[in-house]
Design a protein around this motif. Structure first.
Motif, PDB file in Angstrom:
ATOM      1  N   THR A  17       0.783  -1.539  -0.076  1.00 20.56           N
ATOM      2  CA  THR A  17      -0.467   0.165  -0.127  1.00 20.56           C
ATOM      3  C   THR A  17       0.948   1.125   0.036  1.00 20.56           C
ATOM      4  N   VAL A  18       0.523   2.218  -0.718  1.00 19.75           N
ATOM      5  CA  VAL A  18       1.207   3.279  -1.373  1.00 19.75           C
ATOM      6  C   VAL A  18       0.190   4.227  -0.830  1.00 19.75           C
ATOM      7  N   ARG A  19       0.689   5.826   0.244  1.00 19.65           N
ATOM      8  CA  ARG A  19      -0.557   6.677   0.582  1.00 19.65           C
ATOM      9  C   ARG A  19       0.929   7.942   0.296  1.00 19.65           C
ATOM     10  N   TYR A  20      -0.015   9.025  -0.770  1.00 26.92           N
ATOM     11  CA  TYR A  20       0.617  10.347  -0.482  1.00 26.92           C
ATOM     12  C   TYR A  20      -0.464  11.219   0.069  1.00 26.92           C
ATOM     13  N   GLY A  21       0.040  11.195   1.180  1.00 30.75           N
ATOM     14  CA  GLY A  21      -1.224  12.201   2.094  1.00 30.75           C
ATOM     15  C   GLY A  21      -2.635  11.357   2.371  1.00 30.75           C
ATOM     16  N   ASP A  22      -3.292  11.558   1.964  1.00 31.89           N
ATOM     17  CA  ASP A  22      -5.154  11.050   1.499  1.00 31.89           C
ATOM     18  C   ASP A  22      -5.192  10.372  -0.072  1.00 31.89           C
ATOM     19  N   VAL A  23      -4.290   9.958  -0.596  1.00 32.29           N
ATOM     20  CA  VAL A  23      -4.864   9.563  -2.056  1.00 32.29           C
ATOM     21  C   VAL A  23      -3.457   8.723  -1.724  1.00 32.29           C
ATOM     22  N   VAL A  24      -4.434   7.962  -1.762  1.00 35.68           N
ATOM     23  CA  VAL A  24      -4.496   5.658  -2.132  1.00 35.68           C
ATOM     24  C   VAL A  24      -3.849   5.692  -2.845  1.00 35.68           C
ATOM     25  N   ALA A  25      -2.372   5.457  -4.001  1.00 37.89           N
ATOM     26  CA  ALA A  25      -2.247   5.346  -5.083  1.00 37.89           C
ATOM     27  C   ALA A  25      -1.688   3.803  -5.228  1.00 37.89           C
ATOM     28  N   LEU A  26      -1.718   2.942  -4.293  1.00 36.45           N
ATOM     29  CA  LEU A  26      -1.331   1.747  -4.219  1.00 36.45           C
ATOM     30  C   LEU A  26      -2.315   0.773  -3.101  1.00 36.45           C
ATOM     31  N   ARG A  27      -3.143   0.323  -3.541  1.00 36.73           N
ATOM     32  CA  ARG A  27      -4.520  -0.463  -2.316  1.00 36.73           C
ATOM     33  C   ARG A  27      -3.773  -2.138  -2.365  1.00 36.73           C
ATOM     34  N   ARG A  28      -3.133  -2.209  -0.965  1.00 36.77           N
ATOM     35  CA  ARG A  28      -2.920  -4.473  -1.143  1.00 36.77           C
ATOM     36  C   ARG A  28      -2.314  -4.476  -1.959  1.00 36.77           C
ATOM     37  N   MET A  29      -1.518  -3.808  -3.526  1.00 37.35           N
ATOM     38  CA  MET A  29      -0.917  -5.028  -4.241  1.00 37.35           C
ATOM     39  C   MET A  29      -0.172  -5.905  -4.374  1.00 37.35           C
ATOM     40  N   SER A  30      -0.109  -6.615  -4.932  1.00 41.10           N
ATOM     41  CA  SER A  30       0.673  -7.734  -5.489  1.00 41.10           C
ATOM     42  C   SER A  30       1.177  -7.886  -6.920  1.00 41.10           C
ATOM     43  N   LEU A  31       2.222  -8.211  -6.923  1.00 46.14           N
ATOM     44  CA  LEU A  31       2.282  -9.018  -8.305  1.00 46.14           C
ATOM     45  C   LEU A  31       3.865  -9.373  -8.286  1.00 46.14           C
ATOM     46  N   SER A  32       3.891 -10.593  -8.729  1.00 42.25           N
ATOM     47  CA  SER A  32       5.272 -11.227  -9.209  1.00 42.25           C
ATOM     48  C   SER A  32       5.804 -10.963 -10.776  1.00 42.25           C
ATOM     49  N   VAL A  33       6.960 -11.355 -11.052  1.00 42.90           N
ATOM     50  CA  VAL A  33       7.430 -11.277 -12.502  1.00 42.90           C
ATOM     51  C   VAL A  33       9.244 -11.827 -12.524  1.00 42.90           C
ATOM     52  N   GLY A  34       8.348 -13.239 -13.396  1.00 40.97           N
ATOM     53  CA  GLY A  34       9.933 -13.597 -13.759  1.00 40.97           C
ATOM     54  C   GLY A  34      10.930 -13.317 -14.108  1.00 40.97           C
ATOM     55  N   ALA A  35      11.914 -14.064 -13.875  1.00 38.13           N
ATOM     56  CA  ALA A  35      13.107 -13.412 -15.216  1.00 38.13           C
ATOM     57  C   ALA A  35      12.800 -13.911 -16.496  1.00 38.13           C
ATOM     58  N   GLY A  36      13.827 -13.286 -17.127  1.00 37.64           N
ATOM     59  CA  GLY A  36      13.511 -13.146 -18.000  1.00 37.64           C
ATOM     60  C   GLY A  36      12.359 -12.696 -19.165  1.00 37.64           C
ATOM     61  N   ARG A  37      11.937 -12.141 -18.377  1.00 39.81           N
ATOM     62  CA  ARG A  37      10.131 -11.989 -19.287  1.00 39.81           C
ATOM     63  C   ARG A  37       9.836 -10.330 -18.891  1.00 39.81           C
ATOM     64  N   VAL A  38       9.357 -10.054 -20.143  1.00 42.43           N
ATOM     65  CA  VAL A  38       8.735  -8.225 -20.248  1.00 42.43           C
ATOM     66  C   VAL A  38       7.688  -8.341 -19.950  1.00 42.43           C
ATOM     67  N   CYS A  39       7.732  -7.637 -18.430  1.00 40.51           N
ATOM     68  CA  CYS A  39       5.878  -7.537 -18.764  1.00 40.51           C
ATOM     69  C   CYS A  39       5.649  -5.830 -18.446  1.00 40.51           C
TER      70      CYS A  39
END
Ligand SMILES: Nc1ncnc2c1ncn2[C@@H]1O[C@H](COP(=O)(O)OP(=O)(O)O)[C@@H](O)[C@H]1O
Ligand SMILES: [Mg+2]
Length: 255
Positions: A17-39
């Motif tokens: 989770t990332v907030r800037y003051g009152d603005v939530v920019a990311l909310r309980r975000m999850s992501l995995s990216v593997g080696a050698g991949r273009v995402c």
């Protein structure tokens, strides 16, 4: 393929989770990216794409959750220059008398001693990177004299010269002409084939299937993570719009 990771996980964002003051920019975000991949990372303006990159690079500290790179604390890979970052907008004084070649050489600083003395290997890496983005002729030019697209290519070249294992590119194609976009795309694909992992935010949706192995539709969190073709299906893109309007579901209001 769903959310399963292909290859050794290189980027692991868990419950961030990332907030800037009152603005939530990311909310309980999850992501995995593997080696050698273009995402490819897509999403509307304000969906958190740049914040995701700033979180991975450590420029923004999450209010919750964890980021791991190459299975370790991100500070480690950042210290060893394993992460190259091409920001959306460079915070650069364009009037400052730096030549194109000097900016690309900055990608080598992590490998130099305190005196930052370039060795032949550094000059070769810079020349090769300039060649790959087709800026060889402009190596001696002042950065202030470049077009917007050429400036973008300079910073892509800096990331390439760094020879990083993880490349983060935030809208590298904006303001870049079609020919340059194709050049950069081919370059990124080659890096991935050589084992690098590439995360790239882009608004060029038609180009996504040829650029990326996988795609993420972002809106504060990952709405869908799949093949580009799957993510680009209209009903999936519509998720981003419905997420942003956040209209209450009337069916649940009926008694
Ligand atoms: N430095 C900042 N201060 C305050 N709010 C910010 C800042 N940077 C981004 N935001 C807000 O965070 C949200 C996500 O922004 P951003 O990560 O830039 O999204 P994107 O790159 O997808 O356009 C937006 O609502 C934006 O207005
Ligand atoms: Mg952005």
């Amino acid at each position: 393929m769903g959310s399963s990771v292909v290859g050794e996980p290189v980027v692991e964002v868990v419950d961030v989770t990332v907030r800037y003051g009152d603005v939530v920019a990311l909310r309980r975000m999850s992501l995995s990216v593997g080696a050698g991949r273009v995402c490819g990372i897509i999403g509307m303006n304000g969906s958190g794409k740049s914040t995701l990159f700033r979180t991975i690079t450590g420029l923004v500290r999450p209010d919750g959750g964890t980021v791991r790179l190459f299975g370790a604390d991100p500070a480690r890979s950042r210290r060893f220059g394993e992460v190259a970052y091409v920001p959306q907008a460079e915070n650069v004084d364009w009037a400052f008398p730096l030549r194109v070649r000097d900016v690309v050489m900055m990608g080598r600083y992590g490998r130099m001693g305190r005196l930052r003395r370039a060795r032949p290997a550094d000059r070769e890496a810079v020349a090769a990177a300039l060649d790959q983005v087709e800026l060889t002729e402009l190596g001696g030019r002042q950065i202030g004299e470049l077009s917007g697209g050429q400036r973008k290519r300079v910073f892509v070249a800096r990331g390439i010269a760094q020879d990083a294992r993880l490349l983060l590119l935030d809208e590298p194609f904006s303001g870049v002409d079609r020919a340059s976009e194709a050049t950069i795309s081919a370059l990124l694909r080659r890096r991935a084939e050589a084992g690098a992992t590439v995360l790239i935010a882009t608004h060029d949706l038609p180009a996504l299937p040829s650029l990326a192995d996988e795609a993420v539709l972002l809106h504060q969190r990952v709405l869908i993570h799949d093949t580009p073709t799957e993510v680009l299906r209209p009903e999936h893109l519509a998720l981003a719009f419905s997420a942003s309007s956040a209209v209450p579901d009337e069916s649940t209001a009926r008694g």
